[in-house]
Scaffold this motif. Structure first.
Motif, mmCIF file in Angstrom:
data_model
loop_
_atom_site.group_PDB
_atom_site.id
_atom_site.type_symbol
_atom_site.label_atom_id
_atom_site.label_comp_id
_atom_site.label_asym_id
_atom_site.label_seq_id
_atom_site.Cartn_x
_atom_site.Cartn_y
_atom_site.Cartn_z
ATOM 1 N N ALA A 121 -43.848 -17.233 31.260
ATOM 2 C CA ALA A 121 -43.808 -16.964 29.820
ATOM 3 C C ALA A 121 -43.184 -15.612 29.498
ATOM 4 O O ALA A 121 -42.765 -15.384 28.364
ATOM 5 N N ASP B 192 -38.834 -19.298 27.733
ATOM 6 C CA ASP B 192 -39.502 -19.825 26.547
ATOM 7 C C ASP B 192 -39.498 -21.345 26.595
ATOM 8 O O ASP B 192 -38.588 -21.968 27.166
ATOM 9 N N ALA C 38 -41.902 -25.176 22.217
ATOM 10 C CA ALA C 38 -43.090 -24.775 21.461
ATOM 11 C C ALA C 38 -43.902 -23.838 22.330
ATOM 12 O O ALA C 38 -43.664 -23.695 23.530
ATOM 13 N N ASP C 39 -44.879 -23.182 21.725
ATOM 14 C CA ASP C 39 -45.749 -22.259 22.434
ATOM 15 C C ASP C 39 -47.170 -22.507 21.941
ATOM 16 O O ASP C 39 -47.398 -23.340 21.059
ATOM 17 N N THR C 40 -48.131 -21.814 22.510
ATOM 18 C CA THR C 40 -49.503 -21.871 22.017
ATOM 19 C C THR C 40 -50.001 -20.456 21.778
ATOM 20 O O THR C 40 -49.609 -19.512 22.475
ATOM 21 N N ASP C 41 -50.858 -20.312 20.776
ATOM 22 C CA ASP C 41 -51.431 -19.001 20.507
ATOM 23 C C ASP C 41 -52.651 -18.782 21.395
ATOM 24 O O ASP C 41 -52.955 -19.597 22.277
ATOM 25 N N GLY D 229 -41.588 -22.317 19.112
ATOM 26 C CA GLY D 229 -40.986 -21.501 20.153
ATOM 27 C C GLY D 229 -39.484 -21.486 19.951
ATOM 28 O O GLY D 229 -38.992 -21.033 18.913
ATOM 29 N N LEU D 230 -38.735 -22.007 20.928
ATOM 30 C CA LEU D 230 -37.287 -22.107 20.765
ATOM 31 C C LEU D 230 -36.921 -23.165 19.731
ATOM 32 O O LEU D 230 -35.794 -23.177 19.237
ATOM 33 N N SER E 236 -44.415 -27.808 25.265
ATOM 34 C CA SER E 236 -44.752 -26.384 25.250
ATOM 35 C C SER E 236 -44.981 -25.858 26.664
ATOM 36 O O SER E 236 -44.964 -24.651 26.899
ATOM 37 N N MET F 227 -40.549 -24.754 30.418
ATOM 38 C CA MET F 227 -39.679 -23.630 30.081
ATOM 39 C C MET F 227 -38.206 -24.063 30.103
ATOM 40 O O MET F 227 -37.766 -24.765 31.023
ATOM 41 N N GLY G 293 -36.629 -15.257 27.435
ATOM 42 C CA GLY G 293 -37.910 -14.662 27.124
ATOM 43 C C GLY G 293 -37.882 -13.183 26.793
ATOM 44 O O GLY G 293 -36.835 -12.527 26.843
ATOM 45 N N GLY H 244 -37.658 -13.075 19.346
ATOM 46 C CA GLY H 244 -38.970 -12.911 18.729
ATOM 47 C C GLY H 244 -39.322 -11.470 18.420
ATOM 48 O O GLY H 244 -40.438 -11.199 17.967
#
Length: 525
Positions: free
Chosen positions: A53, A57, A60-63, A71-72, A156, A159, A184, A207
């Protein structure tokens, strides 16, 4: 570390001051589990995913609470029951200057499940995909084989790589740095396996710039050495804080501690694959058996209820866990209300063994790592003691993670301790990976090293994965979880609390998925 050394280390720390916050814009992190590869598709392992990470990227990502965020991909939507459209960010570049486009997404999805010699691959996240269509440089459409509501969640975990750079790249190319190129927030500098990874800030990250110019990601598997490094000021933050040190570190005015109930279940996997005996199970006098007792659900239940989970949580984990009777903690999607940890019942365990035809007990060896999970060697020692009390004379064998996981992957063991950290709070993750029937084509059972198989569970899981309605899908996942637990597909022990400690001048957003990332650390305590 012996118990006698820890007080000395903590006392020694009191003789000298912890250094202030890290040198300007530099951050040194010490982690307790080794990173085995920089290739983001080689091994689906939490330490590897945490490192990935930094450099790469996903769409999608998670918090920190395992909720899905862009994400992308800026956004995604369904076109019809089996077609998803992802709108990609414009202006994103890889570290080598290449533009990020839809072609890279298509390439990544084809590569992720096909990395040679992967011990636990990423095919589970891409198998539902039937076709990837590049609409234009910033739009991709993905068609799934069936209705599949979890596509964005699954992706997510994957990568994104650069087709031009990575088309013929090997895992070794990533580890050497030759192919360690992503989009990233940090750029790869150096990987010394078993020692450290060095990173530098990507000043053009889409980001926004991170506060740390350089990150030194050190691997210190010895818990005493990890704590001592923090107290001596050699590192700024540590993860997997030794349970015996948590209370004391919380009282140290020079430090901050962050914690959260995590998504990692610690459990026992059992040999379900053999019928005519299991390699580390024998009769009460060591005699060979002509059948595998672990195939009998009564034996599995006996082994489960013989374990005092409350004692393990309070005495071994020192409160840094909660007893488990299913995959996920209360409050998560698809947690099953009322499916509680099995009650400690040694007398009932003896009765079940007798009913199964083993009134005089058994002999068994339990295996596990001694450097991967919090207190892992101590946990299997405790379990071995509980089993011995019910007449299952247990030999305990703990070993380094790299040795252990290779042997577990070859299905060499009869009973062994492992953990599973869900990247999202949904039971589909452990169900697919840990107890679904091993199927390389579907990507199911990638970490089902005991080779458990239950057609009813598989049916419920597949139905859930094709159900769009969240409420209906949750009910199906709960039903599948009940099947797994009632059949003792695995023996759940506890769910870890994730605990970090750091210098006072830092603040940290504790993640339920337990990933230790520089991106979650900020100046200002």
């Amino acid at each position: 570390m012996t118990s006698g050394l820890r007080p000395l280390l903590l006392a020694a720390a009191c003789t000298g001051a912890i250094a202030g916050t890290a040198a300007a814009q530099n951050l040194t992190i010490a982690v307790g589990a080794p990173v085995t590869s920089i290739d983001p598709h080689y091994h689906n392992l939490s330490p590897n995913n945490a490192m990935a990470a930094h450099i790469f990227d996903g769409l999608a990502d998670t918090d920190s609470r395992a909720r899905l965020v862009p994400g992308l991909a800026e956004s995604w939507r369904t076109i019809d029951d089996t077609t998803w459209e992802f709108r990609l960010r414009r202006g994103v570049k890889f570290h080598n200057g290449s533009d990020f486009t839809a072609e890279d997404v298509a390439f990544t999805i084809s590569r992720a499940p096909n990395v040679p010699n992967s011990p636990s691959g990423f095919g589970i996240f891409t198998r539902p995909i039937a076709e990837v269509q590049v609409v234009d440089p910033h739009t991709v459409r993905i068609r799934t084989r069936t209705v599949y509501p979890l596509l964005a969640v699954d992706l997510s975990n994957v990568m994104i790589l650069d087709r031009e750079t990575h088309e013929n790249a090997t895992t070794e190319d990533f580890n050497s740095g030759k192919a360690a190129v992503g989009t990233g927030p940090y750029r790869f500098v150096r990987f010394a396996p078993g020692d450290r990874i060095e990173l530098e800030r990507n000043d053009t990250y889409w980001g926004g710039r991170q506060p740390w110019q350089r990150v030194n990601y050190r691997i210190i598997v010895n818990e005493a050495a990890r704590t001592a490094a923090l107290l001596a000021g050699d590192v700024d933050l540590i993860d997997q804080v030794p349970t015996a040190d948590i209370a004391r570190l919380k009282q140290d005015q020079r430090l901050n501690v962050s914690e959260v109930v995590g998504l990692r279940i610690i459990y026992l996997a059992l040999d379900h694959s053999r019928t005519d005996g299991s390699p580390f199970v024998s009769g009460p006098n060591g005699e060979a058996l002509d059948r595998n007792p672990l195939k009998d659900v009564r034996v599995r239940r006996a082994l489960s209820i013989a374990i005092d989970r409350n004692a393990i949580v309070s005495r071994v984990m020192e409160g840094a866990a909660i007893p488990a009777g299913q995959f996920l903690p209360e409050g998560t999607y698809s947690h099953v209300p009322g499916l509680n940890p099995p009650a400690f019942d040694p007398d009932g365990a003896r009765r079940l063994l007798a009913e199964a035809g083993y009134p005089n007990g058994l002999r068994l060896a339990i295996h596990g790592p001694n450097d991967r999970y919090v207190n892992d060697a101590r946990i299997i020692q405790a379990i071995g003691s509980f089993w011995t009390r019910i007449g299952v004379r247990t030999q305990v064998e703990a070993m380094p993670w790299t040795t252990f996981i290779a042997r577990a992957g070859r299905q060499e063991f009869s009973a062994f301790l492992v953990g599973w950290g869900s990247s999202t709070g949904e039971a589909s993750s452990p169900l697919r990976s840990l107890v679904a029937t091993f199927n390389r084509e579907k990507g199911f059972g990638a970490s089902n090293r005991g080779r458990y198989s239950n057609p009813e569970l598989d049916r419920l899981l597949e139905q859930a994965l094709a159900t769009v309605d969240d409420e209906k899908r949750e009910k199906l996942l709960q039903d599948a979880t009940r099947v797994a637990m009632e059949d003792v597909a695995i023996i759940p022990i506890h769910i870890q609390k994730n605990v970090w400690a750091m210098k006072r001048g830092l603040r940290h957003d504790a993640r339920a998925d337990e990933l230790t990332r520089a991106m979650d650390v900020r100046p200002g305590g």
